[in-house]
Structures are given as structure tokens and as C-alpha cells.
Write an enzyme that holds these catalytic residues in place. Sequence first.
Site, PDB file in Angstrom:
ATOM      1  N   ASN A 131       0.419  -7.533 -10.867  1.00 41.46           N
ATOM      2  CA  ASN A 131      -0.580  -6.501 -10.614  1.00 41.46           C
ATOM      3  C   ASN A 131      -0.091  -5.190 -11.223  1.00 41.46           C
ATOM      4  O   ASN A 131       1.096  -4.927 -11.251  1.00 41.46           O
ATOM      5  CB  ASN A 131      -0.786  -6.362  -9.101  1.00 41.46           C
ATOM      6  N   GLY A 132      -1.041  -4.396 -11.702  1.00 45.44           N
ATOM      7  CA  GLY A 132      -0.729  -3.088 -12.265  1.00 45.44           C
ATOM      8  C   GLY A 132      -1.183  -2.989 -13.710  1.00 45.44           C
ATOM      9  O   GLY A 132      -0.736  -3.761 -14.553  1.00 45.44           O
ATOM     10  N   ASP A 133      -2.103  -2.087 -13.972  1.00 41.43           N
ATOM     11  CA  ASP A 133      -2.613  -1.856 -15.335  1.00 41.43           C
ATOM     12  C   ASP A 133      -3.318  -3.073 -15.930  1.00 41.43           C
ATOM     13  O   ASP A 133      -3.323  -3.253 -17.145  1.00 41.43           O
ATOM     14  CB  ASP A 133      -1.496  -1.410 -16.290  1.00 41.43           C
ATOM     15  N   CYS A 187       0.833  -1.200   0.000  1.00 44.77           N
ATOM     16  CA  CYS A 187       0.000   0.000   0.000  1.00 44.77           C
ATOM     17  C   CYS A 187       0.873   1.258   0.000  1.00 44.77           C
ATOM     18  O   CYS A 187       1.747   1.412   0.854  1.00 44.77           O
ATOM     19  CB  CYS A 187      -0.928   0.009   1.204  1.00 44.77           C
ATOM     20  N   GLY A 200      -6.841  -4.401 -10.145  1.00 46.42           N
ATOM     21  CA  GLY A 200      -6.926  -3.377  -9.107  1.00 46.42           C
ATOM     22  C   GLY A 200      -7.917  -2.302  -9.486  1.00 46.42           C
ATOM     23  O   GLY A 200      -9.125  -2.519  -9.510  1.00 46.42           O
ATOM     24  N   ARG A 201      -7.415  -1.116  -9.823  1.00 47.50           N
ATOM     25  CA  ARG A 201      -8.266   0.040 -10.108  1.00 47.50           C
ATOM     26  C   ARG A 201      -9.234  -0.171 -11.262  1.00 47.50           C
ATOM     27  O   ARG A 201     -10.302   0.424 -11.293  1.00 47.50           O
ATOM     28  CB  ARG A 201      -7.403   1.279 -10.377  1.00 47.50           C
ATOM     29  N   LYS A 238       1.446  -9.267  -0.625  1.00 48.15           N
ATOM     30  CA  LYS A 238       1.351  -8.357  -1.768  1.00 48.15           C
ATOM     31  C   LYS A 238       2.347  -7.235  -1.525  1.00 48.15           C
ATOM     32  O   LYS A 238       2.421  -6.675  -0.434  1.00 48.15           O
ATOM     33  CB  LYS A 238      -0.055  -7.775  -1.910  1.00 48.15           C
TER      34      LYS A 238
END
Length: 183
Positions: free
Chosen positions: A151-153, A43, A175-176, A87
Site C-alpha cells: 500500500n502507498g502511492d 492509521c 488508498g487515496r 494493516k
Amino acid sequence: FKFSKRQKPIVAQIWGTKPENFFKSAKIAKEMGFDGIDINMGCPAGAIIDQGCGAAMIKTPDIARAVIQAAKRGAKSDDGGIPVSVKTRLGYNTDQVEEWIPVILGEKPAALTVHARTRKEMSKVPARWERLRRVVELRNEISPETKIIGNGDVLSAEDGRAKALEYGLDGAMVGRALFGNPW
């Protein structure tokens, strides 16, 4: 820590800096029927970092090790217990894959999810999935049973599957992008 049986399988994500709290939290999560424990060492939020938690754990590898060990002790039971995963990110201010990832893999987590950016980068630059190939190589050397998740994009389930296949990962985490399309 509330959930319904319809939400299973479900993993409790916890964060902090005190090993004794990780032991207690993992034990409670196991007793409540969670299917696993995930330790958040990624985080980037300032309020979390200021407490030495989340991605700040990258700067305190000895505490990170102790936290993982405590969570694993709390997650054990006579029937084997529940798995513990972590994570994290590629690094704090810079890419620290060579120094940081072996610390976590040395504790043999069930899974390691790596956000392919540093804490400093937040989500302001494209995720560097190519660096996850090195994470897989390190896993193969140190902890072959650990699942590696990128993780990411990740924009969709299909995109995640394609990225996992391309970079030799066991899976991908959305994620987002979930906020725009939760399906």
C-alpha cells in the site's frame, strides 16, 4: 457495520486496544455475515494515535499480539470461521520492519497489508516499496501462508498489479488515489 449483499465480499476493519473488544467485534462481524476482519494497526491520525490505536500499536507489540489473538478467537466457528488480517506501516518514527513485522507474522494472519511508509512520514514522502521485499522474505520465514499486500502511492489497478509483480507481493491496496478515480 451495515452492508448489503451486493457489497460482498466485504471485510470489517476494526481498531482499538482492548483484546476483549476485538473478540466481541470479530464475533459480531462473523455473525453479521462479514467475509473477514481487518485490524487497523496503521492509521496515522492523531486522534487515533492518542488512544493508543492504529499505528500507535507499533509501540505496544504485546498488546498487538493479544488483539490479533482475540480477534482470531472471535472469528472462529465450527465451519472454520472468517479470516483475520492486519494493516500496518513500516514503523512508527523510523523503519522498524525487522522488529515489528515479525510480531504480526508470528500470529499468522491471513493477510498483512503494509503501507510502505512510517507513521511519521504519513504520505509526505514517496512510499518505499523496495522495503516490502524484506516483508515478503520475513513472511516466507515466519508465516508462509500469509498474503502480503502493498500500500502507498498506488495510482490505479494497473499500477497496483505492476507493483505487486515487481516486489513479489500477493496484491496491492489502493488508498487515496481512489478519491480521484474510484474505478
